[in-house]
Design an enzyme around this catalytic site. Sequence first.
Site, PDB file in Angstrom:
ATOM      1  N   PRO A 172       4.445  28.168  10.862  1.00 54.28           N
ATOM      2  CA  PRO A 172       5.003  28.504   9.544  1.00 54.28           C
ATOM      3  C   PRO A 172       5.997  29.666   9.599  1.00 54.28           C
ATOM      4  O   PRO A 172       6.729  29.908   8.644  1.00 54.28           O
ATOM      5  CB  PRO A 172       3.763  28.854   8.704  1.00 54.28           C
ATOM      6  CG  PRO A 172       2.628  28.998   9.640  1.00 54.28           C
ATOM      7  CD  PRO A 172       2.996  28.347  10.935  1.00 54.28           C
ATOM      8  N   GLU A 229      -6.213  29.887  14.234  1.00 55.74           N
ATOM      9  CA  GLU A 229      -5.502  30.998  13.595  1.00 55.74           C
ATOM     10  C   GLU A 229      -4.087  31.216  14.132  1.00 55.74           C
ATOM     11  O   GLU A 229      -3.327  31.986  13.591  1.00 55.74           O
ATOM     12  CB  GLU A 229      -6.293  32.300  13.773  1.00 55.74           C
ATOM     13  CG  GLU A 229      -7.556  32.362  12.959  1.00 55.74           C
ATOM     14  CD  GLU A 229      -7.320  32.168  11.464  1.00 55.74           C
ATOM     15  OE1 GLU A 229      -6.527  32.939  10.894  1.00 55.74           O
ATOM     16  OE2 GLU A 229      -7.920  31.253  10.879  1.00 55.74           O
ATOM     17  N   ARG A 267      14.718   8.443  13.372  1.00 53.36           N
ATOM     18  CA  ARG A 267      15.456   7.482  12.540  1.00 53.36           C
ATOM     19  C   ARG A 267      16.981   7.717  12.596  1.00 53.36           C
ATOM     20  O   ARG A 267      17.758   6.836  12.240  1.00 53.36           O
ATOM     21  CB  ARG A 267      14.941   7.457  11.091  1.00 53.36           C
ATOM     22  CG  ARG A 267      15.143   8.705  10.316  1.00 53.36           C
ATOM     23  CD  ARG A 267      14.488   8.611   8.955  1.00 53.36           C
ATOM     24  NE  ARG A 267      15.189   7.710   8.041  1.00 53.36           N
ATOM     25  CZ  ARG A 267      16.357   7.958   7.473  1.00 53.36           C
ATOM     26  NH1 ARG A 267      16.988   9.104   7.726  1.00 53.36           N
ATOM     27  NH2 ARG A 267      16.925   7.099   6.647  1.00 53.36           N
ATOM     28  N   ASP A 302      22.032   8.481   3.295  1.00 54.23           N
ATOM     29  CA  ASP A 302      20.792   9.215   3.046  1.00 54.23           C
ATOM     30  C   ASP A 302      21.026  10.381   2.109  1.00 54.23           C
ATOM     31  O   ASP A 302      22.077  11.021   2.166  1.00 54.23           O
ATOM     32  CB  ASP A 302      20.285   9.897   4.341  1.00 54.23           C
ATOM     33  CG  ASP A 302      19.572   8.950   5.258  1.00 54.23           C
ATOM     34  OD1 ASP A 302      19.243   7.845   4.833  1.00 54.23           O
ATOM     35  OD2 ASP A 302      19.355   9.355   6.415  1.00 54.23           O
TER      36      ASP A 302
HETATM   37  N1  ADE Z   1       1.621  24.830  11.378  1.00 53.70           N
HETATM   38  C1  ADE Z   1       0.946  25.328  10.331  1.00 53.70           C
HETATM   39  N2  ADE Z   1       1.693  25.397   9.237  1.00 53.70           N
HETATM   40  C2  ADE Z   1       2.927  24.901   9.586  1.00 53.70           C
HETATM   41  C3  ADE Z   1       4.146  24.720   8.909  1.00 53.70           C
HETATM   42  N3  ADE Z   1       4.298  25.040   7.617  1.00 53.70           N
HETATM   43  N4  ADE Z   1       5.179  24.208   9.582  1.00 53.70           N
HETATM   44  C4  ADE Z   1       5.060  23.916  10.890  1.00 53.70           C
HETATM   45  N5  ADE Z   1       3.942  24.059  11.584  1.00 53.70           N
HETATM   46  C5  ADE Z   1       2.866  24.554  10.961  1.00 53.70           C
END
Ligand code: ADE
Length: 242
Positions: free
Chosen positions: A86, A113, A150, A164
């Site tokens: 994230p 974690e 794709r 697209d």
């Molecule tokens: N792993 C956990 N959350 C994620 C996210 N938002 N994007 C990519 N990988 C992740």
Amino acid sequence: MKIDILTLFPEMIEGFLNTSIIKRAIASEVATIDIHNFRDFSTEKHHHVDDTPYGGGQGMVLQVMPIVECLKTITTPESIVVLMSPQGRTFSHQVAQEFATFKHLIIICGHYEGFDERVRDYVDMEVSIGDYVLTGGELSSMVICDATIRLLEGAIRQSSHEDDSFANGLLEYPQYTRPYEYDGNTVPDILLTGHHENIRKWRLYKSLEKTYNYRPDLLEKLELTDEQNKMLAQIIENKEKQ
Ligand code: ADE
């Protein structure tokens, strides 16, 4: 294109590889995807791949060694190693287009974690699929593979992704198929005329209109052509009259 995915949960990804367009792309060798369970690279008695964090704290942290040892068996000078996290750069159609030019993509999926920070010394980039935290990187790795594959030549007809949403910076125009009428709603008659130029203009207008209504932020980033600017002025005028 060759893709390798490092994960502790290969079964999450197997169904994806055996379905629809991705299955076909693999069968026709447009893409090859191999899944590697990095648990196989643990030298610990019970094949542990995670441990408690130094300094204390909640949860378990993925160890650096199994991931890096797994990477060593598949990395070549052409490989681009991507860590799903994230914290990463947000994935988009433009990033998918960039990925589609890679010869070899390696995707590392985390769980628990997070990763031992030293894993980051072995990756080229970190990618996120949005501002939320998933339980692992598997879903995001599939999102990335799907959006990238794709775009590869031979995966779907080239013309299918020229229109697209996001490809030209605009949302896609509305599409219709049979029946002509459903529950009193009919298909716009212009689509039945066979007049290609008028249909092109109608689609462009609708594409601009959708973008203006749903994602005006996208328009701010674009340099519109004269034709598009005239249509947009018309769209705004019509909206103001409503
Ligand atoms: N792993 C956990 N959350 C994620 C996210 N938002 N994007 C990519 N990988 C992740």
